[in-house]
Design an enzyme around this catalytic site. Structure first.
Site, PDB file in Angstrom:
ATOM      1  N   TYR A  25     -37.023  29.524-114.348  1.00  0.00           N
ATOM      2  CA  TYR A  25     -36.600  30.539-115.648  1.00  0.00           C
ATOM      3  C   TYR A  25     -36.814  32.142-114.440  1.00  0.00           C
ATOM      4  O   TYR A  25     -37.242  32.962-115.036  1.00  0.00           O
ATOM      5  CB  TYR A  25     -36.990  30.414-116.527  1.00  0.00           C
ATOM      6  CG  TYR A  25     -36.867  28.888-117.698  1.00  0.00           C
ATOM      7  CD1 TYR A  25     -35.363  28.864-117.260  1.00  0.00           C
ATOM      8  CD2 TYR A  25     -37.711  27.983-117.559  1.00  0.00           C
ATOM      9  CE1 TYR A  25     -35.162  28.121-118.502  1.00  0.00           C
ATOM     10  CE2 TYR A  25     -37.193  26.945-117.937  1.00  0.00           C
ATOM     11  CZ  TYR A  25     -35.830  26.698-118.366  1.00  0.00           C
ATOM     12  OH  TYR A  25     -35.418  25.955-118.680  1.00  0.00           O
ATOM     13  N   TYR A  75     -35.026  21.819-128.945  1.00  0.00           N
ATOM     14  CA  TYR A  75     -34.725  22.223-127.507  1.00  0.00           C
ATOM     15  C   TYR A  75     -35.342  20.725-126.424  1.00  0.00           C
ATOM     16  O   TYR A  75     -36.170  20.084-127.003  1.00  0.00           O
ATOM     17  CB  TYR A  75     -35.976  22.730-126.620  1.00  0.00           C
ATOM     18  CG  TYR A  75     -35.972  23.074-125.088  1.00  0.00           C
ATOM     19  CD1 TYR A  75     -35.500  23.759-124.166  1.00  0.00           C
ATOM     20  CD2 TYR A  75     -37.253  22.089-124.357  1.00  0.00           C
ATOM     21  CE1 TYR A  75     -35.067  23.526-122.972  1.00  0.00           C
ATOM     22  CE2 TYR A  75     -36.942  21.949-123.212  1.00  0.00           C
ATOM     23  CZ  TYR A  75     -36.397  22.930-122.264  1.00  0.00           C
ATOM     24  OH  TYR A  75     -36.211  22.270-120.368  1.00  0.00           O
ATOM     25  N   ASP A 104     -37.891  12.424-130.275  1.00  0.00           N
ATOM     26  CA  ASP A 104     -38.226  13.272-129.190  1.00  0.00           C
ATOM     27  C   ASP A 104     -39.895  13.498-129.147  1.00  0.00           C
ATOM     28  O   ASP A 104     -39.758  14.991-129.254  1.00  0.00           O
ATOM     29  CB  ASP A 104     -37.251  14.311-128.647  1.00  0.00           C
ATOM     30  CG  ASP A 104     -38.207  15.099-127.446  1.00  0.00           C
ATOM     31  OD1 ASP A 104     -38.689  14.954-126.813  1.00  0.00           O
ATOM     32  OD2 ASP A 104     -36.875  16.167-126.375  1.00  0.00           O
ATOM     33  N   LYS A 153     -44.710  14.074-119.892  1.00  0.00           N
ATOM     34  CA  LYS A 153     -45.227  15.329-119.377  1.00  0.00           C
ATOM     35  C   LYS A 153     -46.567  14.678-119.468  1.00  0.00           C
ATOM     36  O   LYS A 153     -47.218  14.256-118.263  1.00  0.00           O
ATOM     37  CB  LYS A 153     -44.908  16.430-120.855  1.00  0.00           C
ATOM     38  CG  LYS A 153     -44.144  17.922-121.118  1.00  0.00           C
ATOM     39  CD  LYS A 153     -44.096  18.251-121.816  1.00  0.00           C
ATOM     40  CE  LYS A 153     -42.905  19.259-122.304  1.00  0.00           C
ATOM     41  NZ  LYS A 153     -42.365  20.127-120.812  1.00  0.00           N
TER      42      LYS A 153
END
Length: 428
Positions: free
Chosen positions: A14, A141, A242, A271
């Site tokens: 980003y 997200y 999720d 993660k």
């Protein structure tokens, strides 16, 4: 380190190649501390994007990696198998709801979501039905790859510039009732309307349980999840949870779904799966879903990453889950939550602050105006902490091993930033 080369050639997440942000060279990391080449030591408030839950350079995880390196670092998973993958999947199935019986190992969180979406589509294809759409929530997200982006809010997210190219799915209003607030039944009305109107074309619902992460760090009421599960059952629609950001204790429960007492049909984890050591994820599902998928035209699930079931990652993940199994994380996360509950409300006094909120080892300060990333990052480094905010959100998700003094330093650094308007974009 050649920082000039890094600035001119290494493209960081980003960031713009036209105006690269300052990067801070790291020499090593241990515990919950990041050591810079320049000599500073930073208290880590981010767990390296929420993954390093046990801290860095952990002796048990190091040992697992070194032991596995002596055997093999990788071997293809097609037609071959190995003990690290079997051991990891055994541990996973012991931790997740008993209805989940099949584990598909993948490369990253985004890929785990891609796998889940493909699994749902193939499930309905095997049943002879065309259900090409997904129902999800605004402000959600789910990752940076294309299918994952397509179920990420197209209006309120960083991926809105891809609108028109991505498949168009169905978005319900995100829940507004906070985790500790009195449940407002109106919260579920738009979701119910969308599922009633479109259920014949919906393959699955996908959402982040309890905490909407990178889409706004929004913490919502468990009753919402319960109502979603009821509606999915009523209309015979699969539910994908999720838990890539929330799994393995981050919210105070092993999985965030436990706050609502519900079980998904498909579960995505990643993660923290390896304790932040290596990239690895998993998509788990029920025997019914798996057997339906494999009874269809293809007679198998059509996905197979090159590095699927990487032995090195699986060995480290098994060691990470062993640390989870000993249960110490529960005390650690509770201590962090207690600290947040006592100290974050004090930041509400600052004019810059819109709201503070927390759950488990997640603390959030939402401001009225966005931060200036370059300036506020430099400020945090000068305060001896590593916090990486975005937009209007200054949040911390520290390693579970973080002591009260470390948490205090993190919160004090945020407070000092709130006292400096120059660190915020006064004109958007």
């Amino acid at each position: 380190m050649d920082l000039n080369f890094d600035r001119n050639h290494v493209w960081h997440p980003y960031t713009s190649t036209l105006e690269p942000l300052t990067c801070y060279p790291v020499s090593h990391a241990s515990g919950n501390q990041i050591h810079l080449e320049s000599g500073e030591t930073l208290i880590d408030g981010m767990s390296s994007w929420w993954a390093a839950i046990h801290g860095y350079n952990h002796p048990q995880l190091n040992q697992a990696a070194m032991k596995q390196l002596e055997q093999m670092s990788h071997v293809m998973f097609g037609g071959l198998t190995h003990q690290p993958a079997v051991n990891l999947c055994k541990k996973l199935l012991q931790l997740v709801p008993s209805s989940l019986q099949h584990v598909f190992l993948a490369d990253s969180g985004s890929v785990a979501v891609e796998v889940a979406l493909k699994m749902a589509l193939q499930y309905w294809h095997s049943r002879g039905e065309s259900r090409p759409r997904f129902l999800t929530l605004r402000h959600g997200y789910h990752g940076d790859t294309f299918a994952a982006m397509s179920v990420t809010d197209p209006e309120n997210s960083m991926h809105r510039l891809y609108k028109g190219f991505l498949p168009e799915h169905i978005f319900a209003d995100s829940p507004q009732t906070g985790f500790h607030d009195e449940w407002n039944p109106q919260d579920i009305e738009d979701f119910q309307h969308q599922i009633e109107q479109h259920h014949q074309t919906i393959a699955a619902v996908i959402l982040e349980p309890i905490v909407q992460g990178a889409g706004g760090m929004r913490i919502y009421h468990p009753r919402y999840l319960q109502e979603v599960r009821k509606l999915c059952d009523q209309y015979n629609i699969l539910l994908i949870a999720d838990e890539i950001a929330t799994g393995f204790g981050r919210t105070g429960k092993l999985f965030a779904c436990e706050h609502a007492g519900i079980e998904p049909d498909i579960l995505c984890v990643g993660k923290a799966l390896t304790g932040g050591y290596m990239t690895l994820s998993a998509t788990l599902t029920t025997r019914h879903v798996a057997e339906t998928v494999c009874a269809g035209e293809a007679h198998c699930f059509m996905h197979g990453p090159t590095f699927m079931g990487n032995p090195l990652a699986c060995a480290v993940a098994e060691a990470s889950l062993s640390l989870i199994e000993n249960g110490e994380w529960q005390t650690q996360v509770q201590q962090i939550e207690t600290f947040f509950a006592k100290n974050l409300p004090q930041l509400q006094q600052y004019e810059m602050v819109k709201e503070v909120r927390w759950i488990g080892a997640i603390g959030v300060v939402e401001t009225h105006i966005p931060v200036k990333m370059e300036q506020i990052q430099a400020h945090f480094v000068s305060q001896g902490v590593w916090i990486r905010p975005f937009g209007r959100l200054i949040y911390i998700m520290p390693p579970y091993i973080s002591a009260a003094d470390d948490l205090s330093q993190l919160v004090q650094a945020i407070e000092s930033a709130l006292q400096q308007p120059a660190l915020f974009s006064l004109a958007e």
